[in-house]
Design a protein around this motif. Structure first.
Motif, PDB file in Angstrom:
ATOM      1  N   MET A  69       5.315  -7.739   0.876  1.00 29.59           N
ATOM      2  CA  MET A  69       4.018  -7.905   0.221  1.00 29.59           C
ATOM      3  C   MET A  69       3.070  -6.826   0.728  1.00 29.59           C
ATOM      4  O   MET A  69       2.854  -6.728   1.944  1.00 29.59           O
ATOM      5  CB  MET A  69       3.444  -9.302   0.505  1.00 29.59           C
ATOM      6  CG  MET A  69       2.049  -9.521  -0.090  1.00 29.59           C
ATOM      7  SD  MET A  69       1.421 -11.189   0.208  1.00 29.59           S
ATOM      8  CE  MET A  69       2.408 -12.105  -0.963  1.00 29.59           C
ATOM      9  N   ASP A  70       2.478  -6.036  -0.226  1.00 28.68           N
ATOM     10  CA  ASP A  70       1.581  -4.934   0.155  1.00 28.68           C
ATOM     11  C   ASP A  70       2.241  -4.034   1.194  1.00 28.68           C
ATOM     12  O   ASP A  70       1.644  -3.697   2.226  1.00 28.68           O
ATOM     13  CB  ASP A  70       0.243  -5.479   0.684  1.00 28.68           C
ATOM     14  CG  ASP A  70      -0.506  -6.251  -0.379  1.00 28.68           C
ATOM     15  OD1 ASP A  70      -0.335  -5.933  -1.576  1.00 28.68           O
ATOM     16  OD2 ASP A  70      -1.243  -7.187  -0.020  1.00 28.68           O
ATOM     17  N   ASP A  71       3.497  -3.710   0.944  1.00 26.95           N
ATOM     18  CA  ASP A  71       4.279  -2.819   1.807  1.00 26.95           C
ATOM     19  C   ASP A  71       4.595  -3.410   3.178  1.00 26.95           C
ATOM     20  O   ASP A  71       5.019  -2.693   4.085  1.00 26.95           O
ATOM     21  CB  ASP A  71       3.555  -1.473   2.000  1.00 26.95           C
ATOM     22  CG  ASP A  71       3.410  -0.717   0.697  1.00 26.95           C
ATOM     23  OD1 ASP A  71       4.331  -0.827  -0.147  1.00 26.95           O
ATOM     24  OD2 ASP A  71       2.387  -0.030   0.517  1.00 26.95           O
ATOM     25  N   THR A  72       4.359  -4.712   3.345  1.00 28.72           N
ATOM     26  CA  THR A  72       4.695  -5.388   4.603  1.00 28.72           C
ATOM     27  C   THR A  72       5.896  -6.296   4.372  1.00 28.72           C
ATOM     28  O   THR A  72       5.890  -7.122   3.450  1.00 28.72           O
ATOM     29  CB  THR A  72       3.511  -6.225   5.120  1.00 28.72           C
ATOM     30  OG1 THR A  72       2.397  -5.368   5.330  1.00 28.72           O
ATOM     31  CG2 THR A  72       3.878  -6.915   6.430  1.00 28.72           C
ATOM     32  N   ARG A  73       6.900  -6.141   5.202  1.00 26.36           N
ATOM     33  CA  ARG A  73       8.101  -6.958   5.058  1.00 26.36           C
ATOM     34  C   ARG A  73       7.860  -8.350   5.626  1.00 26.36           C
ATOM     35  O   ARG A  73       7.375  -8.500   6.751  1.00 26.36           O
ATOM     36  CB  ARG A  73       9.269  -6.294   5.781  1.00 26.36           C
ATOM     37  CG  ARG A  73      10.599  -7.052   5.636  1.00 26.36           C
ATOM     38  CD  ARG A  73      11.693  -6.384   6.440  1.00 26.36           C
ATOM     39  NE  ARG A  73      11.377  -6.414   7.869  1.00 26.36           N
ATOM     40  CZ  ARG A  73      12.060  -5.749   8.785  1.00 26.36           C
ATOM     41  NH1 ARG A  73      13.058  -4.961   8.426  1.00 26.36           N
ATOM     42  NH2 ARG A  73      11.730  -5.834  10.071  1.00 26.36           N
TER      43      ARG A  73
END
Length: 237
Positions: free
Chosen positions: A1-5
């Motif tokens: 999500m939003d480049d966060t795993r």
């Protein structure tokens, strides 16, 4: 999500992705949840363990009664095959009076467990409701699917589908099947005995056509009356 795993799963999943719980806070809390009969899921955001979610299916109110009913029917062993953690399985087994627990099983391992039980000389009835249970349902001597709550694959694979969402259908089905088998044996015995007596009477010269027909039809009525006992309420008890 939003480049966060974001990962949600067991400790093995986090280890696979190189995420560690340095103070074991998440792991210890997961173990405490498992001891309470809940399935713990560790949540990692990025490379950090952020929390633990505990989920649990509520044990059906009549589950223990069903297991006790199976024991009263002289079922040799009631075995739990589950993909849940061993601590979760033990907590459920304590509530339901199941002695043989095999936990953390993949679908193919459930299949192997059923094959091993059959190899040990047991006649195995497998009860399941999900896609993961389908291979074991197929290989068991009798596959029983929970039709109302089960997946389509499980229902199609099983030999018997309990359409009501009630586990009491299982001991009911076993008891009724046993009684039906007894009645069938009785009726076969009656039919063969009647034929044997008529044959003997014919060769002895004491049975005429009329007497033979009368005795035969009377035996048919006896067989029908005996079979109709299965229609009585509580005949399977």
């Amino acid at each position: 999500m939003d480049d966060t795993r974001i990962l949600v799963g067991n400790a093995a999943l986090l280890t696979e992705y190189g995420i560690h719980d340095p103070h074991n806070r998440g792991t210890s809390y997961a173990e405490s949840l498992a001891a309470m009969g809940k399935t713990p899921m560790l949540v990692a955001i990025g490379d950090t363990v952020a929390g633990v979610i505990g989920m649990a299916d509520s044990v059906r109110d009549n589950s223990r009664y069903v297991v006790d009913a199976l024991h009263r029917l002289k079922i040799a062993s009631v075995v739990m095959l589950t993909g849940d953690a061993a601590s979760v399985a033990r907590a459920i087994a304590d509530q339901t009076n199941i002695g043989d627990i095999r936990a953390e099983l993949l679908p193919e391992e459930k299949l192997t467990a059923v094959e091993q039980l059959k190899a040990d000389g047991h006649v195995v009835a497998m009860v399941g409701d999900g896609v993961n249970d389908a291979p074991a349902l197929a290989i068991a001597d009798v596959g029983v699917a929970m039709g109302a709550a089960g997946s389509a694959v499980a229902v199609e694979t099983a030999d018997i589908a309990l359409m009501a969402d009630d586990l009491m259908g299982l001991p009911h089905a076993i008891a009724l099947a046993r009684r039906t088998r007894r009645v069938m044996r009785q009726n076969i015995t009656i039919a063969l005995a009647t034929v044997g007596i008529l044959f003997a009477g014919v060769f002895a010269g004491g049975v005429t056509m009329a007497i033979g027909m009368l005795v035969h039809e009377l035996s048919v009525l006896v067989v029908i009356a005996n079979a109709m006992r299965l229609l009585k309420p509580g005949a399977d008890a």
